[in-house]
Design an enzyme around this catalytic site. Structure first.
Site, short mmCIF file in Angstrom:
data_model
loop_
_atom_site.label_atom_id
_atom_site.label_comp_id
_atom_site.label_asym_id
_atom_site.label_seq_id
_atom_site.Cartn_x
_atom_site.Cartn_y
_atom_site.Cartn_z
N GLY A 261 0.81 -1.20 0.00
CA GLY A 261 0.00 0.00 0.00
C GLY A 261 0.85 1.25 0.00
O GLY A 261 2.08 1.21 -0.14
N GLY B 72 3.03 -8.20 6.60
CA GLY B 72 4.06 -7.84 7.56
C GLY B 72 3.66 -6.69 8.43
O GLY B 72 2.47 -6.34 8.54
N GLY C 253 3.87 -3.43 8.22
CA GLY C 253 3.13 -2.32 7.61
C GLY C 253 1.69 -2.68 7.35
O GLY C 253 0.77 -1.90 7.62
N ASP D 174 11.53 -12.31 6.60
CA ASP D 174 12.66 -11.79 7.38
C ASP D 174 12.56 -12.16 8.86
O ASP D 174 13.51 -11.94 9.61
CB ASP D 174 12.73 -10.26 7.27
#
Length: 473
Positions: free
Chosen positions: A179, A210, A212, A239
């Site tokens: 986004g 994730g 965000g 990650d």
């Protein structure tokens, strides 16, 4: 006896901050996930325990920490112990038989092994396990291409037979996308998405993403105009950097593949007497690089962003020079075996940390994320007895691969538990395996930082010991 130094993880730090806020904020240690007020749980779950497993009551909790210091502080201060609600099937649901539940799932951000398994688990749980809630008007749909699909409304209807065929595929059959990063654009995006979902009469949205994306999910769940939508997050990051997750799904698959890639490149470097720098994902955290190098056992140096984070230009240069001197010695040691070569593994975020510190190598251009690999290889190019230096970025060989068996099981457990608790009316939470239990983590806790490798902790010291590289402070 001197006090024992303790390595402080980000979750540990957050808990200490919350303890310090008490009692001025008496709710700060309340980690219970709230239910959607528009959807009270007042309908008996028609799927029996012999199918779902034992129902859990709302007071079934799991400790958020096993750290003695924090538990002792709470005990001395007569504070409530921080606990997460256990993620499990519920006796009472917020939807009744035949109501026609409308659920949607979206995969956002970058790719990670296991995305299709999560989607399949959500779809199967709704359409097969809880099929009586669907009725003739219910559906489960997938928004295409991540955030773009949520904004445009482009979606497809999903069924378990279709998604079962995705289990052996890598990537995301729904597509993925990020986004907006700009705050104003993000606010407009939020309003647009909420309006579209509510106009489409979507009851539940599952956001697989994730930090965000999970922050966006929290804003969506708590938006003042959200009257009925239940929002559930499922943490996705190759990650392994999302807080309150013991290990992210897809991480084990990624490390396994990365270790095999290192082995292949080591064979190339050793056979041709060359040096190679292999860069893996890890914009903020070096978990993939460190674990893959440790598992492989043929790596001479591992570079992770955490070692350089917060350091001055001079400190970063000192570390890099120590590493170069070590590599000189390592090659000389290998000369005796007639196979001088070097294998260096780096996480992609190292360049960005060096750029923040304004680091220049030998008076050249400031190190950036884009030029780090080339500049570092130039930095070590005068090492004798080693031929050409080369670099390799196997990014897409890792993140787009199918999940291994362990991650497939893990993904399907996360998806099923997300559905169990969403149907019970719980919202604004993330399903997570934290420590040894599956729990519901309030999304408000997730965006308070990122999980990182702790440079002073046992794990990183073991990685340094396995490569032989210097222990740097």
């Amino acid at each position: 006896m001197p006090a024992t130094k303790q390595v402080m993880t980000d979750e540990h730090r957050i808990l200490l901050e919350l303890i310090s806020e008490y009692p001025s904020n008496r709710k700060c240690l309340d980690f219970a996930v709230k239910q959607n007020t528009a959807r009270p749980p007042c309908f008996p779950n028609q799927v029996p325990e012999k199918v779902l497993g034992l129902f859990r009551d709302p007071d079934s909790m799991k400790l958020a920490t096993t750290d003695h210091e924090i538990v002792s502080q709470c005990h001395r201060g007569k504070l409530p112990l921080p606990m997460f609600m256990e993620a499990a099937p519920r006796r009472q649901l917020s939807f009744e038989v035949g109501e026609g539940v409308k659920a949607a799932v979206v995969t956002t951000g970058g790719l990670a092994p296991g995305l299709n398994a999560v989607v399949h688990s959500i779809v199967h749980r709704h359409t097969r396990t809880y099929h009586r809630l669907m009725g003739p008007n219910g559906l489960v749909c997938g928004y295409l291409n991540g955030m773009d699909g949520l904004k445009s409304g482009e979606r497809i209807e999903l069924d378990s037979d279709t998604t079962a065929k995705w289990l052996d595929s890598g990537g995301s059959e729904l597509g993925a996308g990020r986004g907006a990063k700009d705050p104003l654009a993000r606010a407009d995006e939020l309003d647009q998405v909420l309006t579209r979902l509510q106009n489409s009469l979507i009851d539940i949205l599952y956001v697989v993403g994730g930090d965000g994306s999970l922050s966006f999910a929290h804003q969506l769940a708590t938006h003042p105009n959200n009257k009925r939508l239940i929002v559930v997050g499922i943490p996705k990051t190759m990650d392994n950097d999302v807080l309150w997750v013991s290990q992210s799904f897809g991480f084990e698959s990624a490390v396994q593949q990365a270790a095999e890639i290192i082995n292949t490149i080591h064979c190339e470097a050793e056979s041709t007497r060359r040096s190679c720098l292999i860069e893996f994902f890890g914009a903020a955290s070096g978990f993939v690089a460190a674990n893959a190098a440790f598992a492989n056992g043929h790596v001479d140096l591992v570079l992770i962003p955490e070692v350089f984070r917060g350091k001055t230009q001079e400190q970063c240069l000192t570390i890099l020079k120590e590493y170069r001197e070590y590599l000189f010695r390592e090659v000389q040691r290998k000369v005796d075996s007639k196979k001088p070569h070097l294998v260096i593994v780096a996480a992609e975020g190292v360049g960005e940390e060096l750029q923040k510190a304004d680091v220049k190598l030998q008076g050249r251009t400031v190190i950036t994320k884009q030029n780090f690999r080339i500049e570092f290889l130039k930095f070590i190019e005068n090492i004798p007895n080693v031929g050409q230096h080369f670099e390799f970025q196997p990014r897409y060989l890792i993140r787009s691969m199918p999940a291994n068996a362990h991650d497939k099981v893990y993904c399907q457990r996360l998806g099923a538990l997300a559905v169990d608790n969403a149907l019970a009316g719980y919202t604004d939470f993330m399903i997570s395996q934290w420590q040894t239990d599956y729990v519901m983590v309030p999304l408000s806790l997730v965006n308070r930082g990122i999980k990182q490798v702790q440079p002073n902790d046992i794990f990183w010291r073991q990685v340094e010991d396995s490569t032989g590289q210097p222990h740097v402070e």
